[in-house]
Design a protein around this motif. Structure first.
Motif, PDB file in Angstrom:
ATOM      1  N   TYR A   1     -30.072 -14.002 -46.093  1.00 42.19           N
ATOM      2  CA  TYR A   1     -29.407 -12.959 -46.713  1.00 42.19           C
ATOM      3  C   TYR A   1     -27.975 -13.024 -45.793  1.00 42.19           C
TER       4      TYR A   1
ATOM      5  N   SER B   1     -21.392  -7.198 -43.788  1.00 41.33           N
ATOM      6  CA  SER B   1     -22.294  -6.862 -42.917  1.00 41.33           C
ATOM      7  C   SER B   1     -21.747  -7.550 -41.478  1.00 41.33           C
TER       8      SER B   1
ATOM      9  N   ARG C   1     -43.269   0.513 -32.793  1.00 37.95           N
ATOM     10  CA  ARG C   1     -43.062  -0.642 -32.071  1.00 37.95           C
ATOM     11  C   ARG C   1     -41.961  -1.216 -31.666  1.00 37.95           C
ATOM     12  N   ILE C   2     -41.728  -1.289 -30.511  1.00 39.57           N
ATOM     13  CA  ILE C   2     -40.393  -1.759 -29.784  1.00 39.57           C
ATOM     14  C   ILE C   2     -40.187  -3.086 -29.759  1.00 39.57           C
ATOM     15  N   PHE C   3     -39.580  -3.881 -30.311  1.00 38.96           N
ATOM     16  CA  PHE C   3     -39.639  -5.462 -30.421  1.00 38.96           C
ATOM     17  C   PHE C   3     -38.760  -5.899 -29.330  1.00 38.96           C
TER      18      PHE C   3
ATOM     19  N   ASN D   1     -24.678  -0.781 -38.128  1.00 37.83           N
ATOM     20  CA  ASN D   1     -26.031  -0.248 -38.318  1.00 37.83           C
ATOM     21  C   ASN D   1     -25.878   1.018 -39.236  1.00 37.83           C
TER      22      ASN D   1
ATOM     23  N   ARG E   1     -38.604  -9.556 -31.871  1.00 33.81           N
ATOM     24  CA  ARG E   1     -38.677  -9.960 -33.231  1.00 33.81           C
ATOM     25  C   ARG E   1     -37.740 -11.230 -33.506  1.00 33.81           C
TER      26      ARG E   1
ATOM     27  N   ASP F   1     -33.843 -11.686 -33.755  1.00 34.75           N
ATOM     28  CA  ASP F   1     -32.836 -10.615 -33.166  1.00 34.75           C
ATOM     29  C   ASP F   1     -32.058 -11.087 -32.200  1.00 34.75           C
TER      30      ASP F   1
ATOM     31  N   TYR G   1     -24.917   1.776 -34.319  1.00 33.44           N
ATOM     32  CA  TYR G   1     -25.467   2.788 -35.364  1.00 33.44           C
ATOM     33  C   TYR G   1     -24.176   3.705 -35.648  1.00 33.44           C
TER      34      TYR G   1
ATOM     35  N   ARG H   1     -27.533  -1.810 -30.416  1.00 36.17           N
ATOM     36  CA  ARG H   1     -27.022  -1.953 -31.806  1.00 36.17           C
ATOM     37  C   ARG H   1     -25.716  -0.690 -32.013  1.00 36.17           C
TER      38      ARG H   1
ATOM     39  N   ASN I   1     -36.128  -1.399 -40.939  1.00 40.24           N
ATOM     40  CA  ASN I   1     -35.202  -1.092 -39.803  1.00 40.24           C
ATOM     41  C   ASN I   1     -35.663   0.005 -38.980  1.00 40.24           C
ATOM     42  N   LEU I   2     -34.731   0.022 -37.827  1.00 39.46           N
ATOM     43  CA  LEU I   2     -35.264   1.129 -36.787  1.00 39.46           C
ATOM     44  C   LEU I   2     -35.364   2.541 -37.142  1.00 39.46           C
TER      45      LEU I   2
HETATM   46  C1  WQD Z   1     -32.299  -2.449 -34.566  1.00 44.02           C
HETATM   47  C2  WQD Z   1     -33.120  -2.803 -33.453  1.00 44.02           C
HETATM   48  C3  WQD Z   1     -34.838  -4.400 -33.351  1.00 44.02           C
HETATM   49  C4  WQD Z   1     -37.392  -1.839 -35.940  1.00 44.02           C
HETATM   50  C5  WQD Z   1     -30.535  -5.386 -39.794  1.00 44.02           C
HETATM   51  C6  WQD Z   1     -29.878  -6.629 -40.469  1.00 44.02           C
HETATM   52  C7  WQD Z   1     -28.583  -6.646 -40.582  1.00 44.02           C
HETATM   53  C8  WQD Z   1     -28.097  -5.280 -41.288  1.00 44.02           C
HETATM   54  C9  WQD Z   1     -28.703  -3.848 -40.670  1.00 44.02           C
HETATM   55  C10 WQD Z   1     -27.630  -5.652 -43.674  1.00 44.02           C
HETATM   56  C11 WQD Z   1     -33.198  -4.196 -33.127  1.00 44.02           C
HETATM   57  C12 WQD Z   1     -35.370  -2.962 -33.026  1.00 44.02           C
HETATM   58  C13 WQD Z   1     -36.383  -2.166 -35.334  1.00 44.02           C
HETATM   59  C14 WQD Z   1     -38.696  -1.628 -35.453  1.00 44.02           C
HETATM   60  C15 WQD Z   1     -37.557  -2.035 -33.151  1.00 44.02           C
HETATM   61  N1  WQD Z   1     -28.474  -5.209 -42.695  1.00 44.02           N
HETATM   62  N2  WQD Z   1     -36.481  -2.569 -33.965  1.00 44.02           N
HETATM   63  N3  WQD Z   1     -38.617  -1.729 -34.092  1.00 44.02           N
HETATM   64  O1  WQD Z   1     -31.758  -6.265 -36.871  1.00 44.02           O
HETATM   65  O2  WQD Z   1     -29.699  -4.887 -36.078  1.00 44.02           O
HETATM   66  O3  WQD Z   1     -29.977  -5.329 -38.431  1.00 44.02           O
HETATM   67  O4  WQD Z   1     -30.097  -4.139 -40.652  1.00 44.02           O
HETATM   68  O5  WQD Z   1     -26.593  -6.046 -43.579  1.00 44.02           O
HETATM   69  O6  WQD Z   1     -28.319  -7.582 -41.318  1.00 44.02           O
HETATM   70  O7  WQD Z   1     -30.624  -7.681 -39.896  1.00 44.02           O
HETATM   71  O8  WQD Z   1     -31.328  -3.531 -37.314  1.00 44.02           O
HETATM   72  O9  WQD Z   1     -32.689  -1.510 -37.552  1.00 44.02           O
HETATM   73  O10 WQD Z   1     -33.648  -3.578 -37.910  1.00 44.02           O
HETATM   74  O11 WQD Z   1     -32.940  -3.126 -35.800  1.00 44.02           O
HETATM   75  O12 WQD Z   1     -37.737  -2.225 -32.032  1.00 44.02           O
HETATM   76  O13 WQD Z   1     -39.795  -1.092 -35.983  1.00 44.02           O
HETATM   77  O14 WQD Z   1     -34.111  -1.763 -33.535  1.00 44.02           O
HETATM   78  O15 WQD Z   1     -35.270  -5.337 -32.435  1.00 44.02           O
HETATM   79  O16 WQD Z   1     -33.158  -4.273 -31.533  1.00 44.02           O
HETATM   80  P1  WQD Z   1     -30.645  -5.016 -37.145  1.00 44.02           P
HETATM   81  P2  WQD Z   1     -32.786  -3.124 -37.336  1.00 44.02           P
END
Ligand code: WQD
Ligand code: NAD
Length: 338
Positions: A149, A125, A216-218, A179, A292, A295, A233, A231, A199-200
């Motif tokens: 993790y 990852s 909710r946008i963190f 992602n 969050r 992050d 994606y 990120r 996840n988003l």
């Molecule tokens: C993406 C963006 C959030 C949810 C995680 C793991 C990583 C990998 C993939 C396994 C960020 C924002 C999210 C929400 C938001 N997994 N967000 N509101 O954190 O890049 O990675 O998953 O290996 O290890 O940490 O992905 O999809 O959680 O977040 O605003 O309800 O979306 O703050 O900027 P992340 P994510």
């Protein structure tokens, strides 16, 4: 290399990879304890791929079962997806994470060694880059971990390196996913998270289908063009194809191989929300919330090593990622149990 043991093959990425393996003429044998998957997935693989994969419900920590499977199915190589993946849960339950992800991998590698199976493709990852801030991330960017993790992924990568150093017969590949999002374009297979999605993309999809009120946008004060986190994606179909490319590459190539699987581009949370709105045909409600914890502001891959050595690169667009997710989510509002 024809018969591939796919641990965690009933999960989100593993199941779609099995479809692509079958399409390429390979025979996946799935080992999954169904901790985070439904047995119905196996029917879907059959429906989509036109061939039913062998499926054994069991645990990678069950050494006797692994010994039996590797021999009974004359396994040529292993793709190892099985593991726990929720960052927050790993902070609360670190021992489960070390047990499943690290101990489980040790049991698997020992069983492979004794069965003479020497080719392993491992789900690593981008989390192994920790809180690196220099983008894009290259495979030689220093690694670190910010949570249990992430530490399990890093530990396994280190174990793979040590095993390869001890016995040059091994071919080990660590694929560092960025992602993963999206679904199979048939709309029949996709991500099916239990409870509130962490996840988003699955969260946005559940807002779109009416299961959640608003995203909710963190954080809106990150040093990014629109202030929200960015990120890399990647469409799960591209990711699945990356595993095929890694298997082909591993054939006859001993050593440890490490590849980023990403697109090389970052998108912000607001861009993701807008793209999903285009796919589902309406603007989606959102509100801003504090950052969050843990992050990073932005994270994207340099995918050039995979392109030059695997001959693989991501080809699906953000709009395809959203359209395919929406096709799956709108026809399966409650996932595989819809
Ligand atoms: C993406 C963006 C959030 C949810 C995680 C793991 C990583 C990998 C993939 C396994 C960020 C924002 C999210 C929400 C938001 N997994 N967000 N509101 O954190 O890049 O990675 O998953 O290996 O290890 O940490 O992905 O999809 O959680 O977040 O605003 O309800 O979306 O703050 O900027 P992340 P994510
Ligand atoms: P997933 O939870 O959908 O799939 C993992 C599968 O492994 C599940 O079906 C689960 O039932 C099974 N499993 C867990 N522990 C097991 C055990 N001890 N024995 C047998 N089966 C077991 O997750 P996914 O998103 O498909 O991720 C697959 C792999 O990719 C994981 O190793 C994950 O850490 C890694 N990864 C995922 C992401 C992501 O964002 N989805 C990103 C980077 C890396």
């Amino acid at each position: 290399m024809k018969r591939i043991l796919v641990t965690g093959g009933a999960g989100y990425i593993g199941s779609i990879t099995c479809v692509q393996l079958i399409a390429a003429g390979l025979q996946p044998v799935i080992l999954d304890n169904l901790h985070n998957a439904k047995a119905a997935v196996i029917d879907r693989i059959e429906q989509v791929a036109g061939q039913r994969p062998a499926f054994v419900q069991g645990d990678i920590r069950d050494r006797a079962l692994l010994d039996h499977l590797l021999r009974e199915h004359a396994i040529d190589a292993v793709i190892h997806f099985a593991g726990l993946k929720a960052v927050g849960e790993s902070v609360a339950q670190p021992l489960s994470y070390y047990d499943n992800n690290v101990h489980g991998t040790l049991v698997l590698i020992e069983a492979m060694r004794d069965a003479g199976v020497r080719t392993l493709v491992f789900s690593s990852s981008a989390t192994v880059y920790g809180d690196a801030t220099q983008m894009p991330l290259r495979e030689d960017t220093p690694t670190s971990a910010t949570n249990p993790y992430g530490r399990t992924k890093l530990m396994v990568e280190q174990i793979l390196a040590d095993v390869v150093a001890s016995d040059p017969a091994w071919s080990m590949t660590a694929l560092r996913y960025f992602n993963p999002v999206g679904a199979h374009p048939s709309g029949l297979m996709g991500e099916d998270p239990q409870g509130v999605p962490n996840n988003l993309m699955p969260f946005i999809a559940q807002v779109a289908v009416g299961r959640r009120e608003a995203l909710r946008i963190f954080g809106r004060d990150y040093p990014t063009p629109d202030g929200t986190g960015m990120r890399d994606y990647i469409h799960v179909m591209d990711l699945a194809d990356g595993h095929l490319a890694a298997l082909n590459h591993a054939h006859g190539r001993a050593g440890l191989h490490v590849f980023n699987l990403g697109t090389g581009h970052g998108n912000s949370v607001l861009e993701m929300l807008a793209a999903f709105g285009r796919a589902c045909g309406r603007e989606l409600p959102h509100e801003f919330a504090p950052r969050r914890p843990g992050d990073v502001a932005a994270c994207w891959a340099d995918p050039t090593r995979a392109e030059s050595q695997l001959g693989w690169c991501a080809t699906r667009t953000l709009d395809q990622m959203c359209a395919d997710t929406w096709r799956w989510q709108s026809t399966h509002p409650n996932g595989y149990e819809s």
